[in-house]
Design a protein around this motif. Structure first.
Motif, PDB file in Angstrom:
ATOM      1  N   ALA A 171     -12.272  45.787  -4.754  1.00 27.23           N
ATOM      2  CA  ALA A 171     -11.932  46.116  -6.144  1.00 27.23           C
ATOM      3  C   ALA A 171     -12.637  47.388  -6.593  1.00 27.23           C
ATOM      4  O   ALA A 171     -12.061  48.210  -7.312  1.00 27.23           O
ATOM      5  CB  ALA A 171     -12.294  44.951  -7.057  1.00 27.23           C
ATOM      6  N   LYS A 172     -13.878  47.589  -6.154  1.00 31.27           N
ATOM      7  CA  LYS A 172     -14.617  48.795  -6.529  1.00 31.27           C
ATOM      8  C   LYS A 172     -13.966  50.057  -5.981  1.00 31.27           C
ATOM      9  O   LYS A 172     -14.084  51.132  -6.576  1.00 31.27           O
ATOM     10  CB  LYS A 172     -16.052  48.700  -6.027  1.00 31.27           C
ATOM     11  CG  LYS A 172     -16.886  47.634  -6.718  1.00 31.27           C
ATOM     12  CD  LYS A 172     -18.275  47.550  -6.101  1.00 31.27           C
ATOM     13  CE  LYS A 172     -19.098  46.433  -6.714  1.00 31.27           C
ATOM     14  NZ  LYS A 172     -20.427  46.311  -6.068  1.00 31.27           N
ATOM     15  N   LEU A 211      -6.508  48.392 -11.750  1.00 31.21           N
ATOM     16  CA  LEU A 211      -6.819  47.544 -10.607  1.00 31.21           C
ATOM     17  C   LEU A 211      -5.544  47.011  -9.958  1.00 31.21           C
ATOM     18  O   LEU A 211      -5.409  47.034  -8.725  1.00 31.21           O
ATOM     19  CB  LEU A 211      -7.726  46.390 -11.034  1.00 31.21           C
ATOM     20  CG  LEU A 211      -8.263  45.502  -9.912  1.00 31.21           C
ATOM     21  CD1 LEU A 211      -8.943  46.325  -8.832  1.00 31.21           C
ATOM     22  CD2 LEU A 211      -9.223  44.459 -10.478  1.00 31.21           C
ATOM     23  N   THR A 260      -6.504  41.203  -0.812  1.00 30.48           N
ATOM     24  CA  THR A 260      -5.868  41.848  -1.969  1.00 30.48           C
ATOM     25  C   THR A 260      -5.392  40.806  -2.984  1.00 30.48           C
ATOM     26  O   THR A 260      -5.439  41.054  -4.202  1.00 30.48           O
ATOM     27  CB  THR A 260      -4.695  42.747  -1.549  1.00 30.48           C
ATOM     28  OG1 THR A 260      -3.696  41.970  -0.870  1.00 30.48           O
ATOM     29  CG2 THR A 260      -5.156  43.862  -0.620  1.00 30.48           C
ATOM     30  N   VAL A 262      -8.298  39.950  -4.979  1.00 28.89           N
ATOM     31  CA  VAL A 262      -8.551  41.011  -5.955  1.00 28.89           C
ATOM     32  C   VAL A 262      -7.639  40.824  -7.161  1.00 28.89           C
ATOM     33  O   VAL A 262      -8.079  40.903  -8.315  1.00 28.89           O
ATOM     34  CB  VAL A 262      -8.347  42.396  -5.325  1.00 28.89           C
ATOM     35  CG1 VAL A 262      -8.373  43.485  -6.400  1.00 28.89           C
ATOM     36  CG2 VAL A 262      -9.425  42.676  -4.291  1.00 28.89           C
ATOM     37  N   THR A 305      -8.675  38.468  -9.794  1.00 31.18           N
ATOM     38  CA  THR A 305      -9.745  38.884 -10.707  1.00 31.18           C
ATOM     39  C   THR A 305      -9.263  39.854 -11.780  1.00 31.18           C
ATOM     40  O   THR A 305     -10.057  40.241 -12.643  1.00 31.18           O
ATOM     41  CB  THR A 305     -10.893  39.561  -9.922  1.00 31.18           C
ATOM     42  OG1 THR A 305     -10.454  40.838  -9.427  1.00 31.18           O
ATOM     43  CG2 THR A 305     -11.355  38.697  -8.769  1.00 31.18           C
ATOM     44  N   VAL A 306      -8.001  40.266 -11.734  1.00 36.67           N
ATOM     45  CA  VAL A 306      -7.494  41.207 -12.738  1.00 36.67           C
ATOM     46  C   VAL A 306      -7.498  40.528 -14.105  1.00 36.67           C
ATOM     47  O   VAL A 306      -6.844  39.491 -14.289  1.00 36.67           O
ATOM     48  CB  VAL A 306      -6.066  41.671 -12.381  1.00 36.67           C
ATOM     49  CG1 VAL A 306      -5.492  42.520 -13.510  1.00 36.67           C
ATOM     50  CG2 VAL A 306      -6.071  42.468 -11.082  1.00 36.67           C
TER      51      VAL A 306
END
Length: 234
Positions: A108-109, A126, A147, A150, A153-154
């Motif tokens: 994510a970073k 993101l 992914t 990821v 976590t949005v």
């Protein structure tokens, strides 16, 4: 999303890691000032040296941006003139340099600036990073699962139920409303592959389509003329 990441299955291409080329076939509708540019793109990228080849077909541009792509439009790509472009070593870059992190937080970073995490546009950035990654290089089963984690976590992402994309493929629809736009992603429920994505600008100034992407084929192939994954070399 976490459950989906834990249950996705492998694809044929997941067993062909030794093959040198990543192959992607995309169809895109993208805003360019006051028009929508429609492109069919096939790309072969040599994963080791960054060389490759692209074949593109461009349907006539559409005036105006208040446009939703339709099934009938896809037929226009096959009637468009074909252009072939070859790239030398180092000219075709992956979306992310180096290995894709297995940790969702680290990935994510790389996909969206962490310093913007509290900004209204961060969820859109993101989600857009995940789309950019999936439409630029091949993701194997482990990477697809990362992914998806990821995406889980949005901030504000919602599941909108079963759907199908313009190619008629069934998928799961997810939506992100942030930063003046609505982003939607269609995910294959069996493999976790991204099938389609769209961003629609919602602001009062020139609202309408920003980008619509169909990811029709992806895999690893032995040459820059192959269009279907094959078995790895013995």
């Amino acid at each position: 999303m976490e459950l989906l990441a834990s249950t996705i299955s492998a694809t044929t291409a997941d067993t062909t890691a030794e093959l040198p080329y990543t192959y992607l076939h995309l169809q895109t509708w993208a805003r360019a000032t006051n028009t929508i540019v429609r492109t069919d793109l096939r790309r072969w990228r040599h994963d080791r040296d960054g060389s490759g080849r692209e074949i593109s077909r461009r349907a006539p541009d559409l005036w105006g941006v208040n446009h939703q792509p339709t099934l009938d439009e896809r037929d226009q790509f096959s009637r468009a003139a074909q252009t072939t472009t070859r790239y030398g070593a180092g000219q075709l870059h992956p979306y992310l340099p180096g290995a894709i992190p297995a940790d969702p937080g680290e990935l994510a970073k790389l996909l969206a600036p962490p310093e913007l995490v509290n900004e209204p546009a961060y969820p859109r950035l993101l989600a857009g990073g995940v789309v950019g990654l999936a439409t630029s290089q091949y993701l194997d089963q482990r990477q697809r699962a990362t992914t998806l984690r990821v995406l889980a976590t949005v901030p504000g992402i919602t599941y909108r139920g079963a759907t199908s994309d313009l190619a008629g493929r069934p998928g799961l629809l997810f939506r992100v409303v942030a930063g003046g736009s609505t982003s939607t992603l269609v995910i294959d429920p069996a493999t976790g592959e991204l099938l389609a994505a769209q961003e629609w600008l919602d602001g009062r100034r020139r609202p309408g389509l920003f980008c619509h992407i169909l990811l029709l084929e992806r895999g690893r192939v032995g040459t820059d003329a192959s269009t279907a994954p094959t078995s790895p070399p013995a």
